[in-house]
Design a protein around this motif. Structure first.
Motif, PDB file in Angstrom:
ATOM      1  N   CYS A  53      39.712  33.196  43.768  1.00 24.83           N
ATOM      2  CA  CYS A  53      39.544  33.835  42.458  1.00 24.83           C
ATOM      3  C   CYS A  53      40.073  35.273  42.507  1.00 24.83           C
ATOM      4  O   CYS A  53      40.026  35.921  43.559  1.00 24.83           O
ATOM      5  N   THR A  55      41.597  38.800  42.785  1.00 21.83           N
ATOM      6  CA  THR A  55      42.545  39.403  43.724  1.00 21.83           C
ATOM      7  C   THR A  55      42.837  38.472  44.903  1.00 21.83           C
ATOM      8  O   THR A  55      43.982  38.395  45.374  1.00 21.83           O
ATOM      9  N   SER A 100      38.383  34.536  50.335  1.00 21.28           N
ATOM     10  CA  SER A 100      37.315  35.244  49.629  1.00 21.28           C
ATOM     11  C   SER A 100      36.856  36.451  50.433  1.00 21.28           C
ATOM     12  O   SER A 100      36.556  36.331  51.617  1.00 21.28           O
ATOM     13  N   GLY A 103      32.976  35.827  50.490  1.00 19.36           N
ATOM     14  CA  GLY A 103      32.606  34.515  51.052  1.00 19.36           C
ATOM     15  C   GLY A 103      31.485  33.850  50.277  1.00 19.36           C
ATOM     16  O   GLY A 103      30.940  32.833  50.698  1.00 19.36           O
ATOM     17  N   ALA A 152      36.659  47.062  42.766  1.00 12.05           N
ATOM     18  CA  ALA A 152      38.091  46.742  42.792  1.00 12.05           C
ATOM     19  C   ALA A 152      38.511  46.532  44.242  1.00 12.05           C
ATOM     20  O   ALA A 152      38.437  47.441  45.069  1.00 12.05           O
ATOM     21  N   VAL A 359      30.720  37.512  42.749  1.00 13.94           N
ATOM     22  CA  VAL A 359      30.450  36.668  41.579  1.00 13.94           C
ATOM     23  C   VAL A 359      29.846  35.352  42.065  1.00 13.94           C
ATOM     24  O   VAL A 359      30.539  34.376  42.320  1.00 13.94           O
TER      25      VAL A 359
END
Ligand code: M6R
Length: 362
Positions: A53, A55, A100, A103, A152, A359
């Motif tokens: 997902c 970046t 990720s 993770g 970010a 997320v």
């Protein structure tokens, strides 16, 4: 803990040369060979599927070009939230790679669970080695970026790219596409990156001046070709996340299929153009923008700016870099542009509105 920096994001951008050098040391031997588990053998693999997902997905998108170019291996990329519900057919000859930082991203974890047992091997590229995604994969490769606090993602992105580049090089070697000399040359190219990134970090003051103007825009376009196309997408994501300026990344060749309609003298167009085999093509797209009074910021090296920089609004000269790995170097000005634009706008750089670092719900 910000080590003298105003924001975690600034600290994490600045740490990149060090953490990338760490990752390279970890995944190569002293005599210059790749140090990845031999159980991961790409010689019999017929497809790589990369899923993530945000970046991390853009890191996968860059890696697609590498697996294809370096190893001649078909590579698919997907956004985890699409992959998990599309339930694509997967074959045992494939390796699935889940990328990720945390993770713990819910969609990426669900995508991994779907792939397990269907593909030959489930691999993860993670920053947190104790995470769910790391634990549930057949093989977890830590990116060694250290804790990333800024919402970010910056250093995790370039460390993900570094590990994915090494995987593509290993695949090239396993599949007989890369001889020892070529492999050594590519590894030297990767090892040069920390020094080149230090040089790029030195452009921070120049970027801050450009950002003063960018901060007044309502829309910004990023353009790139080849592996710089996903970098354009990443540059746009970074800018919208922390400065709240609407930004879009496009493949340069797509410009005349629609987005050129947006161009006027109020829209800055950031052109990411290392001097690679596609440089002239990108420059001709850039000239189409300039013919419509678009304000172009050309990011290239000094020769690129000398050759093509006439009439551009602004230029940023990065050091010359092996073109294969330019996305890792060009990530730095993209991050700095977002950071300084957010500072100029006075937004909350480390905790942008509506966003969470991890997320864990879909
Ligand atoms: O922890 P993950 O790498 O799985 O997170 C994926 C995305 O949520 C993340 O990259 C997000 O897009 C960042 N805020 C980008 O800067």
């Amino acid at each position: 803990e910000k080590a003298g920096y105003k924001h975690f994001m600034a600290k994490e951008i600045a740490e990149q040369p060090v953490v990338i050098a760490d990752a390279l040391r970890h995944y190569t031997t002293r005599d210059g060979a790749i140090n990845l588990p031999e159980s991961l053998d790409f010689s019999t693999v017929d497809r790589v599927t990369l899923v993530a997902c945000g970046t991390a997905h853009y890191a996968c998108h860059v890696a697609k070009y590498w697996f294809e170019q370096i190893a001649g291996l078909p590579a698919d990329i997907d956004i985890a939230s699409e992959f998990r519900y599309r339930e694509p057919p997967l074959l045992p000859g494939a390796v699935a790679i889940f990328v990720s930082q945390s993770g713990e991203t819910a969609d990426t974890l669900a995508a991994l669970r779907y792939a397990k047992g269907k593909v030959g091997k489930v691999l993860s590229v993670v920053n947190v080695p104790t995470s769910s995604i790391a634990r549930e994969s057949d093989l977890a490769l830590p990116i060694l970026a250290g804790v990333e606090v800024g919402v970010a993602s910056t250093k995790a992105f370039t460390c993900q790219l570094t590990v994915l580049a090494l995987l593509a090089l290993k695949a090239g070697r396993d599949r007989g596409r890369l001889g020892p000399d070529e492999l050594a040359q590519h590894l030297n190219g990767l090892r040069a990156l920390p020094g080149l990134m230090n040089h790029a970090l030195g452009l921070s003051g120049d970027v801050a001046r450009i950002a003063e103007d960018l901060a007044r825009s309502e829309d910004v376009l990023f353009l790139g070709r080849g592996a710089m196309y996903p970098l354009a997408l990443e540059g746009a994501l970074k800018l919208k996340e922390i400065s709240y300026i609407h930004a879009e990344g496009y493949a340069s060749g797509e410009l005349k299929h629609g987005p050129i309609a947006l161009i006027d003298d109020t829209v800055p167009v950031i052109v990411l153009a290392p001097r690679d085999a596609l440089f002239d093509k990108t420059v001709s797209n850039m000239q189409e923008v300039m013919a419509r009074h678009g304000r172009v910021l050309l990011v290239s090296d000094a020769t690129g700016l000398a050759e093509a920089g006439a009439g551009v609004w602004r230029g940023l000269a990065l050091p010359e870099c092996p073109s294969l790995f330019a996305p890792i170097l060009y990530a730095v000005p993209a991050q700095l542009l977002a950071y300084h634009t957010a500072i100029a706008k006075g937004t909350d750089v480390d905790q942008p509105r509506n966003l969470a670092k991890s997320v864990t719900v879909e």
